[in-house]
Write an enzyme that holds these catalytic residues in place. Structure first.
Site, PDB file in Angstrom:
ATOM      1  N   ASP A 691       1.048  -1.188   0.187  1.00 18.70           N
ATOM      2  CA  ASP A 691       0.449   0.342  -0.106  1.00 18.70           C
ATOM      3  C   ASP A 691       0.935   1.205   0.142  1.00 18.70           C
ATOM      4  O   ASP A 691       1.886   1.301   0.868  1.00 18.70           O
ATOM      5  CB  ASP A 691      -1.168   0.145   1.246  1.00 18.70           C
ATOM      6  CG  ASP A 691      -2.102   1.055   0.996  1.00 18.70           C
ATOM      7  OD1 ASP A 691      -1.928   1.770   0.381  1.00 18.70           O
ATOM      8  OD2 ASP A 691      -2.880   0.527   1.928  1.00 18.70           O
ATOM      9  N   HIS A 785      -9.203  -1.355  -8.512  1.00 18.01           N
ATOM     10  CA  HIS A 785      -8.653  -0.055  -7.860  1.00 18.01           C
ATOM     11  C   HIS A 785      -8.007   1.056  -8.439  1.00 18.01           C
ATOM     12  O   HIS A 785      -7.889   1.982  -7.837  1.00 18.01           O
ATOM     13  CB  HIS A 785      -8.202  -0.529  -5.787  1.00 18.01           C
ATOM     14  CG  HIS A 785      -8.039   0.313  -5.505  1.00 18.01           C
ATOM     15  ND1 HIS A 785      -9.135   1.202  -4.991  1.00 18.01           N
ATOM     16  CD2 HIS A 785      -6.650   0.880  -4.697  1.00 18.01           C
ATOM     17  CE1 HIS A 785      -8.402   2.217  -4.097  1.00 18.01           C
ATOM     18  NE2 HIS A 785      -7.047   2.248  -3.687  1.00 18.01           N
TER      19      HIS A 785
END
Length: 874
Positions: A691, A785
């Site tokens: 991330d 995403h």
């Protein structure tokens, strides 16, 4: 009548006590520092001994000094003597050129205090070449060596189990080098139980009783008090001289040991000496001053030095018996002075009340005589008969009392009482004159009047005359000289004993505690610095209390900034819980402050001063926000690499905010501990995904443009600041874990193991959204995403994400923080594109939200957001 005299005496006593309190105010601030320690060592049952320094070298000596607190090395030879530090590195060098310390040795910093609380600068590891710094031109060096004394505040386990027995705690060794020849010093640290304190406590009580008796006897009292005050001062001086005798430092350090940590003796002793001298002349005011000095000396001695009664060693040049006796004498004499003065005051009150009662009786008898004369038929207008006295004799008809009519008998009683008190005062002066004529008065028999009135010359604070102004001026002048001298010398002593900590450059230590991020600067810390988010965080919002004005808000921001700056340097804030982080370094602590939209329009801040970009965030599809855990007037982000450091900082900030703001919500977060993963690697969230791969990098040319506010059209307080979006995003981990690995990767658009985009390459390879699979479908799905969040599909929108994971019971997720120059061109368009379209939306839930304007950096000595209050809102 009785009540009026008691009231009159009370007012006189209050006037005197006001003067006493004023004098005590000069003495008290420094008296608490009267603890007699040397280099941080007081009375103790630990005993450090040096067994040998082998082989022996003429001109070289080593000894244990200051009650085991330091080692002292002397080298008068023509070769250098080098002391090795705790990892075998050269620490100190004593030789013909003087004394040098190695700034590349951790021992240089750890040895600056007895408990090694000084933080070792980054890059100091003792492995490189020595960086010698000269500290003295002498041939002697003294240092705290933590190998020779007990370092903890708790007792060793064997000692704690049986403190009444002797124990060998440890054997120690210090290695030195003399011209290439190794010298070894060996010794031992032992626990030696101390004696019973009972005899010394009884001695103190006996001295107190003897001096207190002076409060019961008019003539003997002042002499006993003068002797007691002199005895107390002499014992305190002897005790201090004993401490100074073992101080092996400079002249300034020896004076510090004699006079106290801040030269407080120069304030306390002059008051005591002057009071003892004036007590010889039966000065009532001097008695109170002596009691005040006694209370100060006795309290500090009992608090700091009484342990010598039951401990086996102390830093003193006196024998332990004599040292304990001086402590008992100071405490006992001080207690005796306080009790004696209290007894004198009570006796004076009682005498005044008795005198008033007697005078009232005389007045009543006179009134009765007048009535009798009228009843016997005395002619109107004839001269009244003489007033009868208590013993039945006739008083002189010319007395002013005798001439008054019966209707004024009450007033006559008052005048009689005043006349009686005045007569007593005159009699006392006459008595002193008689004493002087007999040669009983001090200094060759000169008669000296009392410093105050009283029936018998010893009432403290009694009498109509109160406290003579010349006496008060004299005492305050002495105190003033002492304060000035004590302050000057105290500053000099502190300067002479302040350790020098040199800066050292180099790579960061692997120890996370040494990390330091400066609070002051052009931009707030915690945004771009440090580069990687710390391992622990606390993100919170506060709301101002009703009625808070601009001054109160400024005070809060000023206190917050000062506390944050100190904690960022690893320093305490003076709060009760500073002990939580004793021994911890700064751990890269950062504290970042922000202003919410709701702050504007409160505390005197105009509503129209709110920047346009600080408008509340719009509603997004799928949001399930908890209002109680969202928004806020003030935002605070605390981050560090240690959870205790974060907890301590958060608690300090909450305590400071108490009178001005209340906590609206707070959330702790965590990330990988430094060292747990490879340096520079991207962190993972609780879904197991890498991330933050495409975060803007500080090295990027447009990094500042994307993250920080700039331009003269922006408010001055916001320039070099940023906008922060906070979202608490709950992860539905059970549903997520039910997906296959391939399905999870398609939801995100990246491989789970390497973080590489599904279009191919490595983690940092730019995603190719045109790459297709053999069946013709996009390699990165249209709902993935990373595709929907990519700047390329959001008009270049970018933000610096700096988040942490969170876990609350069965709930867990991401504490999402994103910094950007303008949320209208950053978070808002990206989130509008993601909401309802992102394949990840099925596995996450936005439950809390906040937006804050992050002011620019804080100038050294300033406070966050201060330009907002200086008329620079635009």
């Amino acid at each position: 009548m009785r009540e009026r005299l008691v009231s009159r005496f009370g007012r006189s006593l209050l006037r005197m006590m006001f003067v006493v309190v004023a004098a005590a105010g000069l003495v008290w601030p420094a008296s608490a520092a009267q603890a007699h320690e040397v280099a941080g060592a007081g009375a103790t049952n630990f005993r450090t001994t040096l067994s040998a320094l082998a082989p022996a070298v003429p001109g070289v000596s080593l000894s244990v000094v200051e009650n085991g607190s330091r080692l002292e090395a002397i080298n008068t030879t023509d070769q250098d003597l080098i002391v090795q530090g705790y990892t075998g590195e050269p620490f100190a060098k004593i030789g013909p050129g003087g004394v040098f310390v190695n700034d590349n040795s951790p021992a240089t910093y750890l040895n600056t205090d007895r408990y090694a609380t000084t933080v070792v600068p980054a890059g100091v590891d003792g492995k490189g070449e020595p960086r010698w710094r000269k500290v003295s031109g002498e041939h002697v060096y003294r240092w705290h060596d933590h190998r020779i004394h007990w370092m903890l505040k708790t007792l060793p386990a064997p000692v704690a189990a049986d403190p009444g027995a002797e124990h060998r705690v440890s054997d120690w060794k210090v290695v030195l080098d003399h011209g290439g020849r190794t010298l070894t010093a060996t010794g031992a640290l032992d626990w030696i139980p101390g004696p019973s304190p009972t005899p010394w406590l009884l001695l103190a009580i006996a001295i107190a009783v003897v001096i207190a008796v002076g409060g019961l006897f008019p003539r003997l009292g002042f002499r006993l008090l003068a002797a007691g005050a002199g005895l107390m001062l002499a014992a305190d001086l002897l005790h201090s001289a004993g401490v100074a005798a073992v101080e092996t430092g400079s002249l300034a350090q020896r004076l510090g040991a004699l006079l106290g940590a801040d030269a407080t003796a120069l304030v306390v002793w002059p008051f005591g000496i002057l009071a003892a001298w004036r007590l010889a002349y039966r000065s009532r005011f001097a008695a109170v001053i002596a009691a005040c000095v006694g209370a100060l000396l006795g309290f500090s001695m009992a608090l700091d030095d009484a342990p010598v009664w039951w401990r086996s060693s102390a830093p003193t040049g006196l024998s332990m018996t004599l040292d304990r006796a001086t402590v008992s004498t100071v405490i006992g004499a001080a207690a005796g002075l306080v009790v004696a003065v209290a007894l004198m005051s009570l006796r004076s009150v009682r005498q005044r009340i008795d005198a008033a009662a007697a005078s009232a009786a005389v007045g009543a008898g006179s009134a009765a005589g007048d009535e009798s004369a009228v009843g016997d038929g005395s002619a109107a207008g004839s001269a009244p008969a003489g007033l009868a006295t208590v013993d039945g004799s006739k008083d002189d008809s010319s007395s002013p009392v005798a001439a008054l009519p019966a209707a004024r008998a009450g007033e006559a009683a008052v005048l009689a009482a005043a006349d009686s008190a005045a007569t007593a005062d005159r009699a006392e002066v006459s008595e002193r004159a008689d004493d002087a004529g007999r040669g009983d008065a001090p200094h060759g028999g000169s008669a000296v009047a009392s410093d105050g009135g009283g029936a018998d010359g010893d009432g403290v604070g009694a009498g109509a005359s109160g406290v003579p102004r010349r006496s008060v001026a004299g005492y305050l002048a002495v105190g003033g000289v002492g304060v000035v001298a004590g302050t000057g010398i105290g500053i000099g002593l502190r300067s002479a004993d302040t350790p020098v900590v040199a800066s050292a450059a180099g790579p960061a230590l692997s120890d996370v505690g040494a990390g330091r991020v400066a609070y002051f600067g052009s931009r707030q810390s915690g945004i771009a610095v440090p580069t990687q988010p710390q391992a622990h965080s606390w993100v919170a919002a506060f709301d101002l209390l009703d009625g808070v004005d601009a001054k109160a808000l400024q005070g809060l921001l000023r206190q917050w900034s000062a506390a944050a700056a100190r904690m960022a340097e690893g320093q305490g804030t003076g709060q009760p819980d500073d002990h939580v982080v004793i021994g911890s370094g700064p751990c890269a602590l950062t504290v970042t402050f922000g202003f919410g939209p709701s702050l504007f329009g409160k505390a005197g801040i105009p509503a129209d001063a709110r920047p346009a970009a600080l408008a509340p965030l719009p509603a997004f599809t799928g949001d399930r926000l908890d209002p109680a855990a969202s928004h806020g007037d003030l935002g605070v982000i605390v981050a560090a690499d240690d959870p205790l450091v974060v907890f301590h900082a958060a608690r300090v900030l909450r305590r400071i905010a108490g009178p001005v703001a209340r906590l609206r919500w707070g959330q702790t977060g965590f990330a990988a501990t430094p060292g747990a993963t490879a340096p520079g690697s991207t962190g993972r969230n609780l879904m197991g995904q890498v991330d933050g791969t495409n975060n803007p990098k500080p090295a990027d040319p447009d990094f500042a443009t994307k993250v920080f506010v700039s331009g003269h059209d922006q408010p001055a307080w916001l320039r070099n600041g940023s906008y922060l979006v906070v979202r608490r995003i709950r992860m539905i981990l059970d549903d997520w874990d039910g997906l296959t690995l391939d399905a999870q990767q398609k939801v995100i658009g990246r491989r789970k193991d390497t973080g590489a985009p599904l279009s191919g390459g490595q983690e940092t390879t730019p995603a190719n959204y045109g790459t297709t699979q053999p069946d013709g479908s996009p390699a990165i799905p249209v709902t993935a995403h990373i595709r929907l969040a990519a700047p390329a599909f959001n008009n270049g929108a970018a933000m610096l994400r700096r988040g942490w994971s969170y876990s609350d019971g069965d709930e867990a997720g991401l504490l999402f923080l994103a910094y950007q120059a303008d949320p209208r061109r950053g978070f808002i368009p990206v989130q509008q594109r993601l909401a309802g379209n992102d394949a990840l939306s099925k596995f996450i839930r936005h439950e809390a939200s906040a937006l804050f304007a992050i002011p620019g950096g804080v100038p050294d000595g300033g406070y966050v957001g201060q330009d907002l209050f200086a008329g620079n809102a635009s």
